[in-house]
Motif scaffolding. Structure first.
Motif, short mmCIF file in Angstrom:
data_model
loop_
_atom_site.label_atom_id
_atom_site.label_comp_id
_atom_site.label_asym_id
_atom_site.label_seq_id
_atom_site.Cartn_x
_atom_site.Cartn_y
_atom_site.Cartn_z
N PRO A 185 -103.72 7.53 -77.05
CA PRO A 185 -104.52 8.28 -76.07
C PRO A 185 -105.73 8.93 -76.76
N PRO A 186 -106.85 8.99 -76.07
CA PRO A 186 -108.02 9.65 -76.66
C PRO A 186 -107.69 11.11 -76.98
N ASN A 187 -108.16 11.57 -78.10
CA ASN A 187 -108.00 12.97 -78.51
C ASN A 187 -106.56 13.39 -78.79
N LEU A 188 -105.66 12.44 -79.00
CA LEU A 188 -104.28 12.79 -79.35
C LEU A 188 -104.27 13.66 -80.60
N GLY A 189 -103.66 14.83 -80.49
CA GLY A 189 -103.53 15.72 -81.64
C GLY A 189 -104.75 16.56 -81.93
N ARG A 190 -105.73 16.54 -81.06
CA ARG A 190 -106.95 17.34 -81.27
C ARG A 190 -106.91 18.53 -80.32
N ALA A 191 -107.06 19.71 -80.86
CA ALA A 191 -107.07 20.92 -80.05
C ALA A 191 -108.34 20.98 -79.21
N PRO A 192 -108.29 21.59 -78.04
CA PRO A 192 -109.49 21.70 -77.20
C PRO A 192 -110.69 22.30 -77.92
N ALA A 193 -110.47 23.31 -78.76
CA ALA A 193 -111.58 23.92 -79.49
C ALA A 193 -112.28 22.91 -80.40
N THR A 194 -111.53 22.02 -80.99
CA THR A 194 -112.11 20.98 -81.85
C THR A 194 -112.88 19.96 -81.01
N ILE A 195 -112.33 19.58 -79.89
CA ILE A 195 -113.01 18.62 -79.00
C ILE A 195 -114.34 19.23 -78.54
N ILE A 196 -114.33 20.48 -78.14
CA ILE A 196 -115.56 21.17 -77.70
C ILE A 196 -116.56 21.24 -78.84
N PHE A 197 -116.09 21.61 -80.02
CA PHE A 197 -116.98 21.73 -81.19
C PHE A 197 -117.66 20.40 -81.50
N ASP A 198 -116.92 19.30 -81.38
CA ASP A 198 -117.43 17.98 -81.74
C ASP A 198 -118.40 17.41 -80.72
N ARG A 199 -118.51 18.00 -79.54
CA ARG A 199 -119.42 17.46 -78.50
C ARG A 199 -120.84 17.59 -78.87
N SER A 228 -98.46 29.80 -75.16
CA SER A 228 -99.68 29.44 -75.89
C SER A 228 -99.35 28.96 -77.30
N PHE A 229 -98.42 29.65 -77.95
CA PHE A 229 -98.02 29.27 -79.31
C PHE A 229 -97.44 27.86 -79.34
N VAL A 230 -96.52 27.55 -78.41
CA VAL A 230 -95.88 26.23 -78.48
C VAL A 230 -96.86 25.11 -78.16
N VAL A 231 -97.83 25.36 -77.30
CA VAL A 231 -98.85 24.35 -77.02
C VAL A 231 -99.71 24.12 -78.26
N HIS A 232 -100.16 25.21 -78.87
CA HIS A 232 -100.98 25.09 -80.08
C HIS A 232 -100.20 24.42 -81.21
N HIS A 233 -98.94 24.78 -81.36
CA HIS A 233 -98.07 24.19 -82.38
C HIS A 233 -97.93 22.68 -82.13
N ALA A 234 -97.84 22.29 -80.86
CA ALA A 234 -97.68 20.87 -80.52
C ALA A 234 -98.92 20.06 -80.92
N TYR A 235 -100.12 20.65 -80.81
CA TYR A 235 -101.32 19.93 -81.24
C TYR A 235 -101.20 19.51 -82.71
N HIS A 236 -100.71 20.42 -83.54
CA HIS A 236 -100.54 20.13 -84.96
C HIS A 236 -99.60 18.93 -85.16
N HIS A 237 -98.48 18.93 -84.45
CA HIS A 237 -97.52 17.83 -84.63
C HIS A 237 -98.02 16.53 -84.00
N LEU A 238 -98.77 16.63 -82.91
CA LEU A 238 -99.38 15.42 -82.34
C LEU A 238 -100.42 14.84 -83.31
N ALA A 239 -101.09 15.71 -84.06
CA ALA A 239 -102.02 15.22 -85.09
C ALA A 239 -101.25 14.48 -86.18
N MET A 240 -100.09 14.98 -86.56
CA MET A 240 -99.25 14.29 -87.55
C MET A 240 -98.80 12.93 -86.99
N ILE A 241 -98.42 12.91 -85.72
CA ILE A 241 -98.01 11.66 -85.07
C ILE A 241 -99.16 10.67 -85.08
N ARG A 242 -100.36 11.14 -84.80
CA ARG A 242 -101.55 10.28 -84.83
C ARG A 242 -101.73 9.65 -86.22
#
Length: 154
Positions: free
Chosen positions: A140-154, A111-125
């Motif tokens: 790609p759509p939502n590159l670097g956005r964590a699922p919680a953020t995507i849900i919140f923004d709906r 779980s940690f490495v997946v969450h950590h990857a979102y942060h770096h994918l956001a930097m890549i974006r």
């Protein structure tokens, strides 16, 4: 290549952020494989980095590492998903060079490495859009956005 072009305002390149994320993912996948073949509690040494090589400088190598990590995780869990509750140690370094081992579980570290990857994918974006002049349509759509953020923004 654009993959290794340094971004002065974000810091690092797309390749450096990918390599860093993949280093973390590899540590977790290797621990999972280790636990599937051994009773020894593995230590995930997140601060031991492989800078300047492979996945950092070659996008094809980064893709290969992604596939290898995915296959390791799937294969280990296919054989025994109870491995997720097994203990591991996550190791982190202080600025003074001291290392601290923190007891954890495989599930928590995955779980940690997946969450950590979102942060770096956001930097890549940000690097792609602001430094390399890509457009939203190029990514790609939502590159670097964590699922919680995507849900919140709906």
């Amino acid at each position: 290549s654009l993959y290794i072009k340094l971004c002065p305002f974000i810091g690092g390149s797309v390749g450096q952020h990918m390599r860093h994320s993949l280093d973390h993912c590899t540590r977790a996948a290797d621990a999972l494989v280790s636990l599937s073949t051994s009773r020894t509690t593995p230590i995930l040494r997140y601060d031991r980095r492989l800078r300047g090589l492979g996945a950092e400088t070659h996008v094809v190598e980064a893709a290969n590492v992604c596939h290898r990590v995915r296959d390791q995780v799937y294969n280990a869990l296919e054989n025994d998903d109870s491995i997720l509750t097994r203990s591991v140690f996550a190791q982190f370094a202080s600025e003074e060079g001291m290392y601290m081992d923190i007891e954890s579980t495989v599930a928590r570290e995955l779980s940690f490495v997946v969450h950590h990857a979102y942060h770096h994918l956001a930097m890549i974006r940000l690097i792609a859009l602001n430094h390399l002049k890509f457009t939203e349509a190029d990514l790609p759509p939502n590159l670097g956005r964590a699922p919680a953020t995507i849900i919140f923004d709906r």
